[in-house]
Enzyme design. Structure first.
Site, PDB file in Angstrom:
ATOM      1  N   ASP A   1       3.688   4.107   4.542  1.00 12.32           N
ATOM      2  CA  ASP A   1       4.256   3.482   3.345  1.00 12.32           C
ATOM      3  C   ASP A   1       3.612   4.019   2.057  1.00 12.32           C
ATOM      4  O   ASP A   1       3.978   3.613   0.957  1.00 12.32           O
ATOM      5  CB  ASP A   1       4.178   1.943   3.414  1.00 12.32           C
ATOM      6  CG  ASP A   1       2.761   1.403   3.447  1.00 12.32           C
ATOM      7  OD1 ASP A   1       1.935   1.942   4.208  1.00 12.32           O
ATOM      8  OD2 ASP A   1       2.470   0.437   2.709  1.00 12.32           O
ATOM      9  N   HIS A   2       2.675   4.962   2.211  1.00 11.40           N
ATOM     10  CA  HIS A   2       2.033   5.585   1.044  1.00 11.40           C
ATOM     11  C   HIS A   2       2.320   7.081   0.942  1.00 11.40           C
ATOM     12  O   HIS A   2       2.265   7.643  -0.146  1.00 11.40           O
ATOM     13  CB  HIS A   2       0.518   5.332   1.079  1.00 11.40           C
ATOM     14  CG  HIS A   2       0.197   3.870   0.994  1.00 11.40           C
ATOM     15  ND1 HIS A   2      -0.309   3.281  -0.129  1.00 11.40           N
ATOM     16  CD2 HIS A   2       0.385   2.868   1.892  1.00 11.40           C
ATOM     17  CE1 HIS A   2      -0.435   1.972   0.075  1.00 11.40           C
ATOM     18  NE2 HIS A   2      -0.023   1.703   1.297  1.00 11.40           N
TER      19      HIS A   2
ATOM     20  N   HIS B   1      -4.306   7.137   0.902  1.00  8.78           N
ATOM     21  CA  HIS B   1      -4.604   7.123   2.339  1.00  8.78           C
ATOM     22  C   HIS B   1      -3.361   7.470   3.127  1.00  8.78           C
ATOM     23  O   HIS B   1      -2.274   7.611   2.560  1.00  8.78           O
ATOM     24  CB  HIS B   1      -5.222   5.786   2.772  1.00  8.78           C
ATOM     25  CG  HIS B   1      -4.310   4.606   2.717  1.00  8.78           C
ATOM     26  ND1 HIS B   1      -3.795   4.101   1.540  1.00  8.78           N
ATOM     27  CD2 HIS B   1      -3.803   3.814   3.704  1.00  8.78           C
ATOM     28  CE1 HIS B   1      -3.033   3.050   1.807  1.00  8.78           C
ATOM     29  NE2 HIS B   1      -3.013   2.856   3.112  1.00  8.78           N
TER      30      HIS B   1
ATOM     31  N   HIS C   1      -1.358   6.110   5.477  1.00  9.86           N
ATOM     32  CA  HIS C   1      -0.286   5.259   6.015  1.00  9.86           C
ATOM     33  C   HIS C   1       1.088   5.674   5.490  1.00  9.86           C
ATOM     34  O   HIS C   1       1.234   6.072   4.335  1.00  9.86           O
ATOM     35  CB  HIS C   1      -0.562   3.787   5.698  1.00  9.86           C
ATOM     36  CG  HIS C   1      -1.653   3.199   6.541  1.00  9.86           C
ATOM     37  ND1 HIS C   1      -2.363   2.080   6.180  1.00  9.86           N
ATOM     38  CD2 HIS C   1      -2.153   3.597   7.747  1.00  9.86           C
ATOM     39  CE1 HIS C   1      -3.255   1.807   7.129  1.00  9.86           C
ATOM     40  NE2 HIS C   1      -3.153   2.709   8.081  1.00  9.86           N
TER      41      HIS C   1
ATOM     42  N   HIS D   1     -10.062  -0.066   4.964  1.00 15.04           N
ATOM     43  CA  HIS D   1      -8.651  -0.206   5.385  1.00 15.04           C
ATOM     44  C   HIS D   1      -8.302   0.965   6.304  1.00 15.04           C
ATOM     45  O   HIS D   1      -7.801   0.785   7.401  1.00 15.04           O
ATOM     46  CB  HIS D   1      -7.769  -0.241   4.149  1.00 15.04           C
ATOM     47  CG  HIS D   1      -6.302  -0.309   4.446  1.00 15.04           C
ATOM     48  ND1 HIS D   1      -5.697  -1.398   5.007  1.00 15.04           N
ATOM     49  CD2 HIS D   1      -5.308   0.606   4.246  1.00 15.04           C
ATOM     50  CE1 HIS D   1      -4.396  -1.158   5.149  1.00 15.04           C
ATOM     51  NE2 HIS D   1      -4.137   0.046   4.691  1.00 15.04           N
TER      52      HIS D   1
ATOM     53  N   HIS E   1       0.621  -3.130  -3.308  1.00 16.44           N
ATOM     54  CA  HIS E   1       1.532  -4.135  -2.749  1.00 16.44           C
ATOM     55  C   HIS E   1       1.595  -5.384  -3.617  1.00 16.44           C
ATOM     56  O   HIS E   1       0.610  -5.751  -4.266  1.00 16.44           O
ATOM     57  CB  HIS E   1       1.088  -4.560  -1.338  1.00 16.44           C
ATOM     58  CG  HIS E   1       1.239  -3.499  -0.298  1.00 16.44           C
ATOM     59  ND1 HIS E   1       2.377  -3.369   0.470  1.00 16.44           N
ATOM     60  CD2 HIS E   1       0.395  -2.517   0.099  1.00 16.44           C
ATOM     61  CE1 HIS E   1       2.221  -2.352   1.304  1.00 16.44           C
ATOM     62  NE2 HIS E   1       1.033  -1.812   1.108  1.00 16.44           N
TER      63      HIS E   1
ATOM     64  N   ASP F   1      -4.568   0.454  -0.740  1.00 14.48           N
ATOM     65  CA  ASP F   1      -4.639  -0.798   0.023  1.00 14.48           C
ATOM     66  C   ASP F   1      -6.081  -1.268   0.201  1.00 14.48           C
ATOM     67  O   ASP F   1      -6.407  -1.944   1.181  1.00 14.48           O
ATOM     68  CB  ASP F   1      -3.998  -0.619   1.405  1.00 14.48           C
ATOM     69  CG  ASP F   1      -2.489  -0.507   1.348  1.00 14.48           C
ATOM     70  OD1 ASP F   1      -1.904  -0.708   0.274  1.00 14.48           O
ATOM     71  OD2 ASP F   1      -1.897  -0.205   2.403  1.00 14.48           O
TER      72      ASP F   1
HETATM   73 FE    FE Z   1       0.266  -0.099   2.298  1.00  9.61          FE
HETATM   74 ZN    ZN Z   2      -2.203   1.052   4.133  1.00  9.50          ZN
END
Ligand code: FE
Ligand code: ZN
Length: 266
Positions: A62-63, A58, A60, A120, A175, A137
């Protein structure tokens, strides 16, 4: 039938609590959700691995935040596939994927099927194959992602798909949230014995600074309150949270939604 044991799957820690998964076989590798390039580059060079693909769940940061830097540093821009969800903005995505698509990850010959798992984010996808699930996530060890772009009904349907995967499937989430998730799960189901065992097991791992993941679908089915909307104890906890009678056969999304909202302010 090849087993996942021919692949090594290594968690590369990043930021506070992310795991960027590097899947490798022989000297070739693919990385799942490289939110940061540096730790991936360090791991690839320390292990003498050649990157052959990038796989994203996805949008985001942090990905996907490390995708372009990774390609540029390794001079791989346009030379290796960047797999990602069709309906989200993924940097330099080469393959736009949706449910029903099947990919073969070059170099490591790993076949993965794509599942749509909105909730998410609206276009979140998961990858499943050869006994492994990369779910970003969506599903966490003993928890699930927050509903940033989707509804409780969508997330319930997404999680229901994951519940139907073979019980021995290894769950590679993105995570390390496990201990906090277990604390919440205990509040939902104080009488769940499997949860107590899991807590002791995971606490020992964290004590030695080891990851608590991957888990398995089987373990999630037994202990994850976000998959257990059909359990009377979880339904009772949802009714208590909603402060009303929800009957003997409540809709999964009603139970899930109540538990998810409770977790948001837990
Ligand atoms: Fe994440
Ligand atoms: Zn995420």
């Amino acid at each position: 039938m090849p087993s996942s044991s021919v692949f090594s799957v290594h968690p590369v820690p990043a930021f506070q609590d992310n795991y960027l998964w590097v899947i490798h076989k022989d000297s070739f590798a693919a990385v799942v959700d490289p939110g940061d390039a540096k730790p991936v580059l360090d791991y690839l060079s320390a292990s003498a691995l050649r990157l052959k693909a990038i796989i994203c769940t996805h949008h985001h940061a942090d990905h996907v935040g490390g995708v372009e830097h990774l390609l540029d540093v390794l001079d791989l821009r346009g030379k290796i596939p960047v797999f990602g969800p069709a309906t989200e903005r993924i940097p330099v995505r080469s393959h736009a994927l949706r449910e029903g698509d099947r990919i073969v990850v070059p170099g490591i010959d790993l076949t993965l099927d794509v599942l749509d798992v909105p909730g998410h984010t609206a276009g979140h996808i998961a990858y499943f194959g050869q006994g492994m699930l990369f779910c970003g996530d969506t599903l966490f060890a003993c928890g699930c992602g927050r509903l940033f772009e989707g509804t409780a009904a969508q997330m319930t349907a997404s999680l229901a798909k994951l519940k139907r995967l073979p019980p021995e499937t290894k769950v590679y989430c993105a995570h390390e949230y496990t201990m906090a998730n277990i604390k919440f799960a205990e509040a939902v189901e104080p009488g769940n014995g499997d949860l107590k065992l899991r807590k002791a097991f995971c606490a020992a791992k964290r004590h030695r600074n080891l990851p608590t993941v991957p888990s398995t679908i089987n373990l999630e089915l037994a202990t994850n309150p976000f998959l257990r909307w059909d359990q009377p104890a979880v339904q009772a906890a949802a009714a208590a949270r909603l402060k009303r009678n929800i009957g003997a056969n409540p809709a999964p999304a009603l139970v899930f939604g109540a538990i998810r909202e409770w977790k948001n302010d837990f």
